[in-house]
Motif scaffolding. Structure first.
Motif, PDB file in Angstrom:
ATOM      1  N   LEU A  77      -4.565  -7.986   1.445  1.00  0.00           N
ATOM      2  CA  LEU A  77      -3.802  -7.361   2.528  1.00  0.00           C
ATOM      3  C   LEU A  77      -3.791  -5.849   2.380  1.00  0.00           C
ATOM      4  O   LEU A  77      -3.990  -5.115   3.353  1.00  0.00           O
ATOM      5  CB  LEU A  77      -2.370  -7.914   2.522  1.00  0.00           C
ATOM      6  CG  LEU A  77      -1.443  -7.451   3.643  1.00  0.00           C
ATOM      7  CD1 LEU A  77      -1.998  -7.850   5.002  1.00  0.00           C
ATOM      8  CD2 LEU A  77      -0.039  -8.036   3.462  1.00  0.00           C
ATOM      9  N   ARG A  78      -3.559  -5.363   1.161  1.00  0.00           N
ATOM     10  CA  ARG A  78      -3.533  -3.916   0.921  1.00  0.00           C
ATOM     11  C   ARG A  78      -4.871  -3.274   1.257  1.00  0.00           C
ATOM     12  O   ARG A  78      -4.928  -2.220   1.915  1.00  0.00           O
ATOM     13  CB  ARG A  78      -3.158  -3.664  -0.536  1.00  0.00           C
ATOM     14  CG  ARG A  78      -2.911  -2.187  -0.921  1.00  0.00           C
ATOM     15  CD  ARG A  78      -4.168  -1.418  -1.281  1.00  0.00           C
ATOM     16  NE  ARG A  78      -4.984  -2.099  -2.248  1.00  0.00           N
ATOM     17  CZ  ARG A  78      -4.846  -1.958  -3.569  1.00  0.00           C
ATOM     18  NH1 ARG A  78      -3.930  -1.173  -4.064  1.00  0.00           N
ATOM     19  NH2 ARG A  78      -5.673  -2.612  -4.398  1.00  0.00           N
ATOM     20  N   ASN A  79      -5.951  -3.891   0.822  1.00  0.00           N
ATOM     21  CA  ASN A  79      -7.282  -3.326   1.052  1.00  0.00           C
ATOM     22  C   ASN A  79      -7.598  -3.192   2.538  1.00  0.00           C
ATOM     23  O   ASN A  79      -8.242  -2.222   2.964  1.00  0.00           O
ATOM     24  CB  ASN A  79      -8.344  -4.188   0.365  1.00  0.00           C
ATOM     25  CG  ASN A  79      -8.263  -4.114  -1.152  1.00  0.00           C
ATOM     26  OD1 ASN A  79      -7.713  -3.156  -1.707  1.00  0.00           O
ATOM     27  ND2 ASN A  79      -8.780  -5.126  -1.833  1.00  0.00           N
ATOM     28  N   HIS A  80      -7.152  -4.135   3.340  1.00  0.00           N
ATOM     29  CA  HIS A  80      -7.391  -4.065   4.781  1.00  0.00           C
ATOM     30  C   HIS A  80      -6.456  -3.062   5.470  1.00  0.00           C
ATOM     31  O   HIS A  80      -6.875  -2.326   6.368  1.00  0.00           O
ATOM     32  CB  HIS A  80      -7.220  -5.447   5.420  1.00  0.00           C
ATOM     33  CG  HIS A  80      -8.386  -6.362   5.203  1.00  0.00           C
ATOM     34  ND1 HIS A  80      -8.521  -7.134   4.077  1.00  0.00           N
ATOM     35  CD2 HIS A  80      -9.488  -6.611   5.967  1.00  0.00           C
ATOM     36  CE1 HIS A  80      -9.646  -7.838   4.145  1.00  0.00           C
ATOM     37  NE2 HIS A  80     -10.246  -7.537   5.288  1.00  0.00           N
ATOM     38  N   LEU A  81      -5.187  -3.055   5.053  1.00  0.00           N
ATOM     39  CA  LEU A  81      -4.216  -2.197   5.731  1.00  0.00           C
ATOM     40  C   LEU A  81      -4.400  -0.721   5.404  1.00  0.00           C
ATOM     41  O   LEU A  81      -3.966   0.140   6.175  1.00  0.00           O
ATOM     42  CB  LEU A  81      -2.789  -2.624   5.367  1.00  0.00           C
ATOM     43  CG  LEU A  81      -2.262  -3.885   6.056  1.00  0.00           C
ATOM     44  CD1 LEU A  81      -0.838  -4.178   5.593  1.00  0.00           C
ATOM     45  CD2 LEU A  81      -2.298  -3.738   7.575  1.00  0.00           C
ATOM     46  N   THR A  85      -3.493   2.423   7.960  1.00  0.00           N
ATOM     47  CA  THR A  85      -2.241   3.163   7.749  1.00  0.00           C
ATOM     48  C   THR A  85      -2.334   4.612   8.201  1.00  0.00           C
ATOM     49  O   THR A  85      -1.380   5.162   8.773  1.00  0.00           O
ATOM     50  CB  THR A  85      -1.846   3.100   6.262  1.00  0.00           C
ATOM     51  OG1 THR A  85      -1.721   1.732   5.876  1.00  0.00           O
ATOM     52  CG2 THR A  85      -0.527   3.811   6.028  1.00  0.00           C
ATOM     53  N   SER A  86      -3.454   5.276   7.965  1.00  0.00           N
ATOM     54  CA  SER A  86      -3.572   6.688   8.332  1.00  0.00           C
ATOM     55  C   SER A  86      -3.716   6.877   9.842  1.00  0.00           C
ATOM     56  O   SER A  86      -3.150   7.814  10.414  1.00  0.00           O
ATOM     57  CB  SER A  86      -4.758   7.321   7.610  1.00  0.00           C
ATOM     58  OG  SER A  86      -5.953   6.618   7.923  1.00  0.00           O
ATOM     59  N   ASP A  87      -4.463   5.996  10.517  1.00  0.00           N
ATOM     60  CA  ASP A  87      -4.699   6.140  11.960  1.00  0.00           C
ATOM     61  C   ASP A  87      -3.626   5.484  12.822  1.00  0.00           C
ATOM     62  O   ASP A  87      -3.393   5.909  13.952  1.00  0.00           O
ATOM     63  CB  ASP A  87      -6.062   5.535  12.322  1.00  0.00           C
ATOM     64  CG  ASP A  87      -7.221   6.272  11.655  1.00  0.00           C
ATOM     65  OD1 ASP A  87      -7.070   7.486  11.419  1.00  0.00           O
ATOM     66  OD2 ASP A  87      -8.249   5.637  11.361  1.00  0.00           O
TER      67      ASP A  87
END
Length: 267
Positions: A77-81, A85-87
């Motif tokens: 989940l972290r790798n995809h999000l 997160t920045s955009d």
């Protein structure tokens, strides 16, 4: 003097035994139509919020979006999000808070993974602020929902704990904020239980809110900080070592010491 004592005793809530609590739970089931409608309305509100967030994200494969149950799930989940997160910072924040508050409201386990995710995505300072906000909002939502429909549920699931909590709250009315802080800072009672039981045993909301928002900060800091080094984490058990748990207990004891001293000095 006798008249004043009689008035004080008549104004204080009557404590119930375990048998009385169980009988009360049985008499309350099933829930009324209005109670079911209220709970369904809360679920619908969260569903609409999540749908709104989902529709504002770009077209993509979102099969990775699921509640993490293991450290491996959290890594995925972290790798995809991270790329979103920045955009799409606002959508990620709103989605994160909605999911966290929903989990707290309906006592869904796994918020520790959400706290780790906050640290991994947003860093320590922003992560702690986000977790404390979402956890306090979720606990408050659970408090008010329990006030509506929680009595039969908690009376049937945790009658022994409810009697204990009810007795302790009645004894500590004069220093209730300190006692609630102690409970939030230490694992004496599960946070889920505290959220559901507090309105049942007449803990005022302003005390519940203050104790929750302040008492969750140390544990949130420990968890969010661990999320920074998520790659080194192998299990949830690695989060809380003996030193961390001991620190939380010391802070908890410090919060309740003024109440204990006041009670000791009373004639």
């Amino acid at each position: 003097m006798g008249h004043e004592q009689l008035e004080a005793s008549s104004s204080s809530p009557k404590l119930k035994s375990i048998d009385e609590i169980k009988q009360s739970a049985q008499s309350k089931f099933p829930l009324t139509f209005l109670e079911m409608a209220g709970a369904s309305g809360v679920v619908l509100f969260f569903a609409v919020g999540l749908a709104g967030v989902y529709l504002t994200l770009p077209d993509s494969d979102y099969s990775f979006l699921k509640l993490p149950r293991t450290i491996e799930d959290l890594h995925i989940l972290r790798n995809h999000l991270e790329s979103y997160t920045s955009d799409y910072t606002m959508q990620v924040l709103v989605g994160y808070c909605t999911v966290y508050i929903f989990m707290q409201t309906f006592m869904i386990p796994g918020t520790v993974f959400m706290s780790l995710l906050a640290g991994s995505l947003f860093g320590v300072s922003k992560g702690v602020a986000l977790v404390v906000f979402a956890a306090t909002a979720g606990a408050s939502s659970c408090y008010f929902l329990s006030h509506l429909i929680g009595r039969p549920l908690i009376s049937s699931l945790w009658p022994d704990k409810l009697v204990f909590f009810q007795d302790q709250v009645a004894k500590r009315r004069g220093g209730l904020l300190n006692y609630m802080l102690f409970l939030r800072l230490t694992p004496t009672l599960p946070n889920t239980f505290i959220n559901v039981a507090s309105p049942i045993v007449n803990v005022p909301y302003h005390i519940f809110f203050l104790a929750t928002s302040l008492g969750l900060i140390p544990a949130a800091y420990l968890t969010v900080r661990a999320g920074i080094a998520l790659g080194e984490l192998r299990s949830v058990g690695d989060l809380y070592d003996v030193r961390s748990i001991g620190t939380l207990f010391l802070i908890g004891l410090a919060s309740i010491t003024p109440t204990l001293m006041t009670n000791k000095n009373r004639p």
